[in-house]
Design an enzyme around this catalytic site. Structure first.
Site, mmCIF file in Angstrom:
data_model
loop_
_atom_site.group_PDB
_atom_site.id
_atom_site.type_symbol
_atom_site.label_atom_id
_atom_site.label_comp_id
_atom_site.label_asym_id
_atom_site.label_seq_id
_atom_site.Cartn_x
_atom_site.Cartn_y
_atom_site.Cartn_z
ATOM 1 C CD GLU A 136 -7.475 6.648 4.728
ATOM 2 O OE1 GLU A 136 -8.016 6.597 3.605
ATOM 3 O OE2 GLU A 136 -6.391 7.259 4.920
ATOM 4 C CG ASP A 162 -1.613 5.692 2.712
ATOM 5 O OD1 ASP A 162 -1.920 5.380 1.546
ATOM 6 O OD2 ASP A 162 -2.435 6.205 3.510
ATOM 7 C CG ASP A 163 -0.095 8.936 0.332
ATOM 8 O OD1 ASP A 163 -0.065 8.885 -0.912
ATOM 9 O OD2 ASP A 163 -1.076 8.581 1.005
ATOM 10 C CG HIS A 220 -7.734 3.248 -0.188
ATOM 11 N ND1 HIS A 220 -7.056 2.651 -1.207
ATOM 12 C CD2 HIS A 220 -6.844 4.073 0.429
ATOM 13 C CE1 HIS A 220 -5.799 3.083 -1.206
ATOM 14 N NE2 HIS A 220 -5.642 3.954 -0.225
ATOM 15 C CG HIS A 275 -1.939 1.064 1.282
ATOM 16 N ND1 HIS A 275 -3.099 0.968 2.029
ATOM 17 C CD2 HIS A 275 -1.975 2.280 0.704
ATOM 18 C CE1 HIS A 275 -3.799 2.090 1.906
ATOM 19 N NE2 HIS A 275 -3.129 2.911 1.107
HETATM 20 N N1 HPA Z 1 -6.574 7.379 1.274
HETATM 21 C C1 HPA Z 1 -7.296 7.606 0.184
HETATM 22 N N2 HPA Z 1 -6.777 8.033 -0.961
HETATM 23 C C2 HPA Z 1 -5.458 8.245 -1.003
HETATM 24 C C3 HPA Z 1 -4.666 8.036 0.098
HETATM 25 C C4 HPA Z 1 -5.253 7.576 1.298
HETATM 26 O O1 HPA Z 1 -4.607 7.368 2.339
HETATM 27 N N3 HPA Z 1 -3.407 8.345 -0.284
HETATM 28 C C5 HPA Z 1 -3.458 8.713 -1.581
HETATM 29 N N4 HPA Z 1 -4.705 8.660 -2.025
HETATM 30 ZN ZN ZN Z 2 -3.810 4.734 0.579
#
Ligand code: HPA
Ligand code: ZN
Length: 351
Positions: free
Chosen positions: A209, A287-288, A206, A26
């Site tokens: 979250e 994630d990012d 996703h 991810h």
């Molecule tokens: N959630 C949803 N969309 C996203 C995310 C995330 O953490 N990171 C990049 N796009």
């Molecule tokens: Zn993500």
């Protein structure tokens, strides 16, 4: 041979977390774009950024929720115009991943973020694919691509993106669903995911979250996902937790992301230990990483430092889960799992 986890001292855990082989499942490749590279690409491409400096941009990385992050994340991606830009971004990630002992990575990319700015789909995928090939050849890192649809856009737009992608079907292994979760439930994309399943693509989304557990249920029942990205809100529905455990449905958990986007107030309050204790196939991911304060090893190290319930046994389980949850052939992932066992057996013997 059974591994004696109790012989591994807690102070040796950070080094072991860094050294153990692992898969990352991810990672949004656009979320690996560091401020320095954003500025370098802006200059190279003649793009004017709304921030005067790298430091000013980094100072804007104070998020209150998912949307506050996405606004900056999409702005950062605006510097990506040429095939070389996409290659450079992915290559920078692969170098960091290899240093973190990531042996396999499945990268999300968001084509609509680029095609909606006039960047052709083939420019995006060619640059990313080339970087994946070179990562394998030069770093020994296996890598594949997962195309994500932006859920704040329409299903028709997702379908059009899929059509654009089909000439490059061999360059990506699956599809996902990302961007603003609340108000955009998985069932909005039922038809396009049905088409993707017909095409033999692997399916993830996703869910859970920021969105409710019901979104996890519809990702399973309507989209027929093979992994849930994030999924941490499943704990609000005990029957769902039981189902996820019984089906060995993997969750790609992203600890630093969850804290930065205020899904949990602190790392000490993260529910990763509870997810593992419930028998869920949880994995750790970044994630990012350019936006959330660290790459994969930093996620492991910070989570284990803040959560005393996580020890050597849980480290081994999380890495083993990352191989089990990956979309690679069983013979390959079993080889990585054996390497993992060897690293832990050596650590237990050395103590
Ligand atoms: N959630 C949803 N969309 C996203 C995310 C995330 O953490 N990171 C990049 N796009
Ligand atoms: Zn993500």
């Amino acid at each position: 041979m059974a591994i004696d986890f109790d012989r591994i001292a807690r102070e040796r855990l950070p080094a072991l977390l860094r050294a153990m082989p692992k898969a990352e499942l991810h990672i949004h490749i656009e979320g690996s774009l560091e401020p320095e590279l954003i500025f370098r690409l802006a200059q190279r491409n003649g793009v004017t950024l709304p921030y005067p400096s790298v430091d000013a941009l980094r100072a804007a990385y104070a998020f209150t929720d998912l949307q506050s992050f996405l606004d900056i994340y999409y702005a950062g991606a605006s510097v990506l115009l040429k095939e070389q830009d996409f290659f450079d971004m992915a290559w920078a990630y692969f170098e960091k991943a290899a240093a973190d002992n990531v042996v396999h990575a499945e990268l999300f990319f968001d084509p609509q973020t680029h095609t909606d700015r006039g960047v052709p789909f083939e420019v995006v995928i060619r640059g990313l694919h080339h970087a994946c090939q070179r990562a394998h050849a030069e770093l020994g890192l296996s890598a594949s691509l997962i195309l994500c649809f932006l859920r704040h856009l329409s299903e028709d737009a997702a379908m059009a993106t899929l059509e654009q992608a089909l000439p490059y079907r061999s360059h990506f292994i699956g599809v996902g669903l990302d961007s603003s979760e609340r108000g955009h439930p998985p069932e909005k994309f039922a038809r396009v995911f049905a088409r993707c399943r017909e095409l033999g693509l692997r399916i993830v989304a996703h869910a859970g979250e920021e969105g409710p557990p019901a979104y996890i249920v519809s990702a399973l029942d309507v989209l027929k996902v093979e992994r849930i990205d994030h999924g941490v809100r499943c704990v609000e529905d005990p029957a769902l937790v039981e189902r996820l455990a019984a089906e060995r449905m993997p969750l790609t958990v992203c600890p630093l992301s969850n804290v930065k986007l205020c899904v949990f107030k602190t790392m000490a309050g993260h529910n990763l230990p509870a997810l593992l204790a419930a028998g869920l196939v949880a994995t750790v991911n970044s994630d990012d990483p350019a936006y959330f304060g660290g790459y994969l090893n930093e996620n492991f190290v910070q989570a284990f430092a803040a959560l005393p319930q996580l020890g050597p046994r849980e480290a081994h389980t999380l890495a083993r889960n990352s191989f089990e949850a990956s979309f690679v052939a069983p013979s390959v992932r079993e080889g990585w799992a054996r390497q993992l066992d060897d690293v832990f057996a050596a650590a237990a013997a050395a103590t």
